[in-house]
Enzyme design. Structure first.
Site, short mmCIF file in Angstrom:
data_model
loop_
_atom_site.label_atom_id
_atom_site.label_comp_id
_atom_site.label_asym_id
_atom_site.label_seq_id
_atom_site.Cartn_x
_atom_site.Cartn_y
_atom_site.Cartn_z
N HIS A 105 0.83 -1.21 0.00
CA HIS A 105 0.00 0.00 0.00
C HIS A 105 0.86 1.26 0.00
CE1 HIS A 105 -3.12 -2.87 1.04
NE2 HIS A 105 -4.01 -1.92 0.89
N PRO A 106 0.39 2.30 -0.68
CA PRO A 106 1.13 3.57 -0.69
C PRO A 106 0.91 4.31 0.64
CG PRO A 106 -0.97 3.88 -1.78
CD PRO A 106 -0.88 2.40 -1.41
N GLU B 242 -8.49 7.91 -6.23
CA GLU B 242 -9.87 8.35 -5.99
C GLU B 242 -10.18 8.33 -4.49
OE1 GLU B 242 -13.11 5.80 -6.62
OE2 GLU B 242 -14.29 7.46 -5.77
N PHE C 189 1.05 2.82 7.34
CA PHE C 189 -0.28 3.02 7.92
C PHE C 189 -1.33 2.85 6.83
CE2 PHE C 189 -3.70 6.19 8.82
CZ PHE C 189 -4.18 5.66 10.01
N VAL C 190 -2.23 1.90 7.04
CA VAL C 190 -3.30 1.67 6.05
C VAL C 190 -4.63 1.94 6.72
CG1 VAL C 190 -4.45 -0.05 4.60
CG2 VAL C 190 -1.94 -0.01 4.75
N ALA D 207 -9.69 5.03 3.43
CA ALA D 207 -9.84 6.48 3.32
C ALA D 207 -11.29 6.89 3.04
CB ALA D 207 -8.91 7.04 2.24
#
Lengths: 170, 170
Positions: free
Chosen positions: A67-68, A86, A119-120, A123
């Site tokens: 994950h970014p 998005e 950290f995921v 969002a």
């Protein structure tokens, strides 16, 4: 997409459609295809969760590491996946002022130093304020607890991405 | 790259460098990073193999399904990963005559219909003739045997890609 159409997909089309419901992990969609036919949408989602849960801890941390960073380098450089872009925009992370941007960047660094994965958070189920609050809170948790917390967020992201695909594709 | 440089890599750089040693499966490199420090190159390679071996059969088939067809659509449309493009070209698969191309395409279809994953072979250790011979032979094997055979080829590809990266990166 209805369930008949879903179950008629060959693995190439299935991976092309669902390959990023877990960020940058087409392996998971490709494995889940083995579980067809799916009775319904929850069964499809459950197959993703079960595959993730059966991975060793290194595999779960591997998912998180794909994950970014939130509001990180990939957002700034335009290299996020379309789904992440998005989701981060929806949470307002593409419009931070410079104080907010530097705070979140510092917290992301602290978090990664502590846990060795990023950290995921889902969002779309949060906004700027709740994301910052969660980041501040979760950076203090213990390693195993935080790995599970990150994986629960991966499943929420997976749920929303699957739902969008079932509603809009085919 | 020497072992000290390898072990000094953060997960982001590690995944950027090794993320495609198993085709389109950065999750595996991201998980393997948990196993550092690595004593040497064979230890790094063993960590990849052990992660793959510990996956359930659906996960192993998932890895195979992340591979492109040999001499298939992705080669023709230019959408192979750089590693696959070079490997397929080295084996002469980018210069088939039309009879060869249609034979290999038909055999790939037969193979996928039978096993529900694509034919995977380490192209760099083969040429057009041995690839065709292997495809003809392996399409007759049983399912479990052929899954393991495909995974052994994934490990050979992984070995050569890791070796090239250790020689040339950093």
């Amino acid at each position: 997409m209805d369930v008949a159409a879903l179950n008629a997909l060959g693995f190439e089309d299935f991976v092309a459609i669902f390959g990023n419901v877990v960020e940058k992990c087409p392996l998971i969609a490709a494995a889940v295809w083995s579980r067809r036919p799916f009775d319904n949408f929850p069964a499809l989602e459950a197959a993703f969760s079960e595959f993730i849960d059966a991975l060793p801890n290194s595999g779960k941390e591997g998912i998180l590491r794909c994950h970014p960073d939130l509001a990180g380098r990939d957002l700034q450089s335009g290299t996020l996946t379309p789904e992440s872009r998005e989701e981060q925009a929806r949470a307002g992370l593409d419009a931070l002022n410079s104080a907010e941007a530097s705070l979140i960047s510092q917290l992301n660094q602290d978090y990664k130093r502590r846990f060795e994965f990023p950290f995921v958070i889902c969002a779309k189920m949060n906004d700027k304020a709740t994301i910052l609050r969660q980041l501040l809170e979760r950076v203090g948790k213990d390693h195993a607890e935080e790995r599970e917390c990150g994986i629960e967020e991966v499943k929420k992201i997976c749920h929303l991405r699957l739902q969008a695909l079932m509603l809009h594709k085919l």
